[in-house]
Design a protein around this motif. Structure first.
Motif, mmCIF file in Angstrom:
data_model
loop_
_atom_site.group_PDB
_atom_site.id
_atom_site.type_symbol
_atom_site.label_atom_id
_atom_site.label_comp_id
_atom_site.label_asym_id
_atom_site.label_seq_id
_atom_site.Cartn_x
_atom_site.Cartn_y
_atom_site.Cartn_z
ATOM 1 N N ARG A 194 0.839 -1.301 0.103
ATOM 2 C CA ARG A 194 -0.149 0.001 0.028
ATOM 3 C C ARG A 194 1.036 1.406 -0.177
ATOM 4 N N LEU A 195 1.902 1.257 0.893
ATOM 5 C CA LEU A 195 2.784 2.381 0.964
ATOM 6 C C LEU A 195 3.521 2.575 -0.647
ATOM 7 N N ALA A 196 3.887 1.625 -1.374
ATOM 8 C CA ALA A 196 4.350 1.604 -2.618
ATOM 9 C C ALA A 196 3.403 1.993 -3.507
ATOM 10 N N ASP A 197 2.237 1.683 -3.361
ATOM 11 C CA ASP A 197 1.098 2.122 -4.342
ATOM 12 C C ASP A 197 0.756 3.588 -4.322
ATOM 13 N N GLY A 198 1.272 4.321 -3.183
ATOM 14 C CA GLY A 198 0.801 5.659 -2.995
ATOM 15 C C GLY A 198 0.388 6.102 -1.748
ATOM 16 N N TRP A 199 0.229 5.156 -0.651
ATOM 17 C CA TRP A 199 -0.319 5.739 0.678
ATOM 18 C C TRP A 199 0.947 6.428 1.437
ATOM 19 N N ILE A 200 2.110 6.144 0.977
ATOM 20 C CA ILE A 200 3.266 6.654 1.436
ATOM 21 C C ILE A 200 3.174 8.142 1.450
ATOM 22 N N TRP A 201 2.367 8.885 0.464
ATOM 23 C CA TRP A 201 2.390 10.248 0.433
ATOM 24 C C TRP A 201 1.520 10.940 1.424
ATOM 25 N N ASP A 202 0.497 10.057 2.018
ATOM 26 C CA ASP A 202 -0.423 10.447 2.894
ATOM 27 C C ASP A 202 0.012 10.278 4.141
#
Length: 292
Positions: A194-202
């Motif tokens: 999930r982090l790699a899919d974009g959650w990291i930006w949140d």
């Protein structure tokens, strides 16, 4: 503007948002500086600073004849208040971490000193101390006050901690006692995806640090070797503050999260030796990135 003055303005800005909601002030209605100062029991100078801050956020706007008017509905203000309070909590947390890392805070401190130094409310100070306690870098003294626990503060010790991890983490996967806790590893693996899919930006830097540290701890715990497990847990606690000095570049963080997923997938498929090799390569690139 001093740090304390900036914190005071931010705090008053949140109070003004609460004031607008409590008094049901509608969009287009005027906000009177004098009335705000009287009701919030502060001088007009920080009121002006807080209104300018809220103007930047779009909560209020400049009136035609000067002064400010409310821009947003109650629902919008509620969402804004929640976001602002969360941002203020994170800012206070990182500011204390920075001051402690740089030696600006003594080994022992009281709640009153924190409140005065960072312009906190008692509730904010209590929440901040609770978080620092849970993360293991401060503890309550038996009598009165709080004491910071030892942390890594030099870049040399920080690099040494990674070099030590380079030894123990790949080796842990090759231990004869290594047994996967498959559901826990799968859950951590999915978080990393999930982090790699974009959650990291949140997420904040602290939240990303917690998730990444947890992933490494999940893997090493499968070794069933108490010395490996305890060593990594201690390192992760003591390096927490110095990690905040290294700005987390999200694009690079995504690459590391993908590597976490690859390591987990190899372990889930029973390829421990390949996972160990990839962990060694992963930590080597992290060391290189941190050093640069």
């Amino acid at each position: 503007m001093t740090t304390q003055a900036t914190e005071l303005v931010s705090q008053i800005a949140m109070q003004i948002v609460d004031y607008i909601q409590t008094n049901n002030i509608q969009p287009g209605q005027r906000l009177v500086e004098r009335r705000l100062a009287e009701d919030l029991r502060v001088s007009r100078s920080p009121i002006r600073g807080a209104l300018r801050l809220l103007e930047q956020d779009g909560v209020v706007g400049v009136a035609e004849r000067g002064g400010y008017v409310v821009n947003n509905s109650a629902a919008t203000l509620t969402a804004h208040a929640a976001e602002t309070k969360q941002a203020a909590r994170e800012r206070n947390y990182l500011l204390v971490a920075k001051d402690r890392l740089e030696g600006a805070l003594p080994d022992k401190i009281t709640e009153k000193e924190l409140i005065r130094r960072y312009a906190l409310t008692r509730a904010e100070a209590t929440e901040l101390l609770r978080r620092m306690t849970q993360e293991g870098w401060i503890e309550r003294l038996p009598g009165y006050g709080w004491e910071f626990l030892p942390m890594l503060t030099s870049e040399t010790l920080y690099r040494d901690s990674y070099n030590f991890r380079l030894v123990i983490e790949p080796a842990a996967m090759l231990e004869p006692t290594f047994v996967l806790d498959r559901p826990v590893l799968q859950a951590s693996r999915d978080q990393q995806q999930r982090l790699a899919d974009g959650w990291i930006w949140d997420l904040s830097d602290a939240e990303v640090f917690d998730l990444n540290s947890h992933h490494h701890e999940v893997i090493i715990s499968c070794s069933r070797n108490a010395y490996y497990i305890d060593a990594l847990n201690r390192i992760n606690k003591t390096r927490r503050l110095i990690e905040y000095r290294h700005t987390l570049e999200r694009d690079n963080g995504i690459v590391k999260c993908r590597e976490h997923v690859q390591i987990a997938d190899l372990l889930l498929d029973g390829h421990n030796a390949r996972a160990s090799t990839l962990m060694h390569r992963h930590l080597m690139t992290v060391i290189a990135d941190k050093s640069s």
